[in-house]
Design an enzyme around this catalytic site. Structure first.
Site, PDB file in Angstrom:
ATOM      1  N   TYR A 117      28.683  56.705  52.709  1.00  0.00           N
ATOM      2  CA  TYR A 117      29.967  56.149  52.269  1.00  0.00           C
ATOM      3  C   TYR A 117      31.104  57.110  52.607  1.00  0.00           C
ATOM      4  O   TYR A 117      32.128  56.722  53.177  1.00  0.00           O
ATOM      5  CB  TYR A 117      29.898  55.914  50.754  1.00  0.00           C
ATOM      6  CG  TYR A 117      31.148  55.328  50.131  1.00  0.00           C
ATOM      7  CD1 TYR A 117      31.371  53.959  50.110  1.00  0.00           C
ATOM      8  CD2 TYR A 117      32.107  56.150  49.532  1.00  0.00           C
ATOM      9  CE1 TYR A 117      32.504  53.417  49.523  1.00  0.00           C
ATOM     10  CE2 TYR A 117      33.244  55.621  48.940  1.00  0.00           C
ATOM     11  CZ  TYR A 117      33.443  54.257  48.932  1.00  0.00           C
ATOM     12  OH  TYR A 117      34.581  53.732  48.345  1.00  0.00           O
TER      13      TYR A 117
ATOM     14  N   SER B 235      39.184  55.843  50.958  1.00  0.00           N
ATOM     15  CA  SER B 235      38.822  56.311  49.614  1.00  0.00           C
ATOM     16  C   SER B 235      39.271  57.763  49.495  1.00  0.00           C
ATOM     17  O   SER B 235      39.408  58.454  50.515  1.00  0.00           O
ATOM     18  CB  SER B 235      37.303  56.251  49.433  1.00  0.00           C
ATOM     19  OG  SER B 235      36.910  56.934  48.254  1.00  0.00           O
TER      20      SER B 235
HETATM   21  N1  LIG Z   1      36.626  50.876  42.900  1.00  0.00           N
HETATM   22  C1  LIG Z   1      36.666  52.121  43.326  1.00  0.00           C
HETATM   23  O1  LIG Z   1      36.489  53.068  42.555  1.00  0.00           O
HETATM   24  C2  LIG Z   1      36.976  52.424  44.771  1.00  0.00           C
HETATM   25  C3  LIG Z   1      37.302  53.738  45.104  1.00  0.00           C
HETATM   26  C4  LIG Z   1      37.608  54.055  46.428  1.00  0.00           C
HETATM   27  C5  LIG Z   1      37.562  53.058  47.388  1.00  0.00           C
HETATM   28  N2  LIG Z   1      37.204  51.790  47.036  1.00  0.00           N
HETATM   29  C6  LIG Z   1      37.152  50.798  48.107  1.00  0.00           C
HETATM   30  O2  LIG Z   1      37.945  49.688  47.764  1.00  0.00           O
HETATM   31  C7  LIG Z   1      37.475  48.542  48.466  1.00  0.00           C
HETATM   32  C8  LIG Z   1      37.401  47.372  47.502  1.00  0.00           C
HETATM   33  O3  LIG Z   1      36.411  47.667  46.528  1.00  0.00           O
HETATM   34  P1  LIG Z   1      36.490  47.179  45.023  1.00  0.00           P
HETATM   35  O4  LIG Z   1      36.494  48.378  44.186  1.00  0.00           O
HETATM   36  O5  LIG Z   1      37.544  46.155  44.851  1.00  0.00           O
HETATM   37  O6  LIG Z   1      35.001  46.552  44.878  1.00  0.00           O
HETATM   38  P2  LIG Z   1      34.473  45.062  44.702  1.00  0.00           P
HETATM   39  O7  LIG Z   1      33.007  45.166  44.811  1.00  0.00           O
HETATM   40  O8  LIG Z   1      35.079  44.458  43.484  1.00  0.00           O
HETATM   41  O9  LIG Z   1      35.067  44.285  45.969  1.00  0.00           O
HETATM   42  C9  LIG Z   1      34.531  44.412  47.249  1.00  0.00           C
HETATM   43  C10 LIG Z   1      34.397  43.026  47.866  1.00  0.00           C
HETATM   44  O10 LIG Z   1      33.997  43.176  49.233  1.00  0.00           O
HETATM   45  C11 LIG Z   1      33.086  42.136  49.537  1.00  0.00           C
HETATM   46  N3  LIG Z   1      32.247  42.526  50.668  1.00  0.00           N
HETATM   47  C12 LIG Z   1      31.305  43.505  50.704  1.00  0.00           C
HETATM   48  N4  LIG Z   1      30.730  43.541  51.914  1.00  0.00           N
HETATM   49  C13 LIG Z   1      31.317  42.569  52.662  1.00  0.00           C
HETATM   50  C14 LIG Z   1      31.142  42.121  53.988  1.00  0.00           C
HETATM   51  N5  LIG Z   1      30.215  42.671  54.797  1.00  0.00           N
HETATM   52  N6  LIG Z   1      31.916  41.112  54.434  1.00  0.00           N
HETATM   53  C15 LIG Z   1      32.825  40.536  53.616  1.00  0.00           C
HETATM   54  N7  LIG Z   1      33.020  40.908  52.341  1.00  0.00           N
HETATM   55  C16 LIG Z   1      32.274  41.912  51.871  1.00  0.00           C
HETATM   56  C17 LIG Z   1      32.272  41.968  48.255  1.00  0.00           C
HETATM   57  O11 LIG Z   1      31.635  40.699  48.210  1.00  0.00           O
HETATM   58  C18 LIG Z   1      33.322  42.152  47.177  1.00  0.00           C
HETATM   59  O12 LIG Z   1      33.883  40.912  46.779  1.00  0.00           O
HETATM   60  C19 LIG Z   1      36.149  48.967  49.108  1.00  0.00           C
HETATM   61  O13 LIG Z   1      36.348  49.262  50.465  1.00  0.00           O
HETATM   62  C20 LIG Z   1      35.773  50.210  48.331  1.00  0.00           C
HETATM   63  O14 LIG Z   1      34.956  51.092  49.088  1.00  0.00           O
HETATM   64  C21 LIG Z   1      36.928  51.452  45.754  1.00  0.00           C
END
Ligand SMILES: NC(=O)c1ccc[n+]([C@@H]2O[C@H](COP(=O)([O-])OP(=O)(O)OC[C@H]3O[C@@H](n4cnc5c(N)ncnc54)[C@H](O)[C@@H]3O)[C@@H](O)[C@H]2O)c1
Length: 245
Positions: free
Chosen positions: A155, A142
Site C-alpha cells: 500500500y 495517502s
Molecule cells: N480512510 C483512510 O484512513 C484513508 C487514508 C489515506 C488514504 N485513503 C485512501 O482514500 C481512498 C478512499 O478510501 P476510503 O477511506 O473512502 O475507503 P472506502 O473503502 O470507504 O472507499 C473505497 C471505495 O473504492 C472502491 N473500490 C475498491 N477497489 C476498486 C476497484 N478496483 N474499482 C473500483 N472501485 C473500487 C470500494 O468498493 C469502495 O467503495 C483510497 O484510495 C484510500 O487508500 C484512505
C-alpha cells in the site's frame, strides 16, 4: 455562484467514504457526478439518494484495474453528460500484513488497484480532457505516500508512487490546461479502517481523533475547482498533524 456549476465530475470509489462525501459536496456546488465503484449495491443506492436531492448523478459499475472498464466508463460519461471536467481518482484498497508473509499475488493486487488503477483512470481522463481543452484531476494518495509504516509495504509503495505519478503527469500536461494534484489523507473514519483499529489510530494522531470524510471532500473541492487555479503537481496532506511528527 456555485464553484462547480455545469461541471461534470467522475469520482472513483464514489459509493463509499471519501468518494461519497466528495460527491455530496460536489453536487451541492452544482456539479453533475458520475459515481464509479465495484460495489453495485452501495453505488446504486447512493445514486438514488443524490437523485432524490434533484442532483444529476449516474452510477457506473467498473473495476479501475480493467482497461476496458475504464475506457467504457469515460465513454458512458460523455454519452450521458457530454464531457469530463473533473476526475477524482480515488478508489483504493488497504491491507495490513507482515511483509514476510505477503504473497506476491497479494502485493500485485494492492499495487494493481492503488497504483496501476490510478494510472489507467488518469490516462483516460487526460485523453478526454485533451479533446475539450482542459480539466482537473485529483488523485488520492495517502500520508503513507510520504512516510512508512509496518505491515503495509505494498500500500505504502503504491501511494508513494501515486504522489510521483501526480507530479510527472502534472508536468507533462501543464501547458494543456490539465491540472493534476494529489490528496494525502491521514486516518479518516471510513469503512476502510477496521472498527477495532480506530482507537489506536486516533491516539496516534496529534489531533487525537480520526479525520472525517467531509474534511477530505473540502480539500478535494479546493484542488478540483478554480480556487486552486495556479496549483499543479502538488500533494496536499490533510492528516491531523501525523506527518509533522
Ligand atoms: N480512510 C483512510 O484512513 C484513508 C487514508 C489515506 C488514504 N485513503 C485512501 O482514500 C481512498 C478512499 O478510501 P476510503 O477511506 O473512502 O475507503 P472506502 O473503502 O470507504 O472507499 C473505497 C471505495 O473504492 C472502491 N473500490 C475498491 N477497489 C476498486 C476497484 N478496483 N474499482 C473500483 N472501485 C473500487 C470500494 O468498493 C469502495 O467503495 C483510497 O484510495 C484510500 O487508500 C484512505
Amino acid at each position: 455562484m456555485k464553484k462547480l456549476q455545469n461541471k461534470v465530475a467522475v469520482i472513483t470509489g464514489g459509493a463509499s467514504g471519501i468518494g461519497a462525501a466528495t460527491a455530496r459536496l460536489f453536487v451541492s456546488e452544482g456539479a453533475k457526478v458520475v459515481l464509479v465503484d465495484l460495489n453495485e449495491e452501495k453505488g446504486k443506492s447512493f445514486e438514488a439518494e443524490l437523485k432524490a436531492l434533484n442532483a444529476e448523478a449516474l452510477f457506473i459499475k467498473a473495476n479501475i484495474t480493467s482497461e476496458q472498464d475504464v475506457a467504457d466508463l469515460f465513454k458512458q460519461t460523455v454519452e450521458a453528460f457530454g464531457k469530463v471536467d473533473i476526475v477524482f481518482n480515488n478508489a483504493g484498497i488497504g491491507r495490513v500484513q507482515p511483509s514476510h508473509e505477503l504473497e506476491y499475488s497479494e502485493w500485485r493486487n494492492t499495487v494493481n488497484v492503488d497504483l496501476d488503477g490510478v494510472f489507467l483512470v488518469a490516462r483516460e481522463a487526460i485523453r478526454e480532457m485533451l479533446k475539450t481543452g482542459g480539466g482537473t484531476i485529483v488523485n488520492t494518495a495517502s500520508m503513507y505516500g510520504w512516510v512508512g509504516s509496518p505491515g503495509s509495504a505494498a500500500y505504502n509503495a503504491a501511494k508513494g508512487g501515486v504522489i510521483n505519478l501526480t507530479r510527472s503527469l502534472a508536468l507533462e500536461y501543464a501547458e494543456q490546461n490539465i491540472r493534476i494534484n494529489a490528496l494525502c489523507p491521514g486516518f479518516i473514519d471510513t469503512p476502510i479502517i477496521p472498527e477495532e483499529s480506530k482507537q489506536v489510530l486516533s491516539a496516534a494522531t496529534p489531533m487525537k481523533r480520526l479525520g472525517k470524510a467531509e474534511e477530505m471532500a473540502k480539500a478535494v473541492l479546493f484542488m478540483a475547482s478554480d480556487d486552486s487555479s495556479f496549483m499543479t503537481g502538488n500533494a496536499l496532506t490533510v492528516d491531523g498533524g501525523y506527518t509533522a511528527q
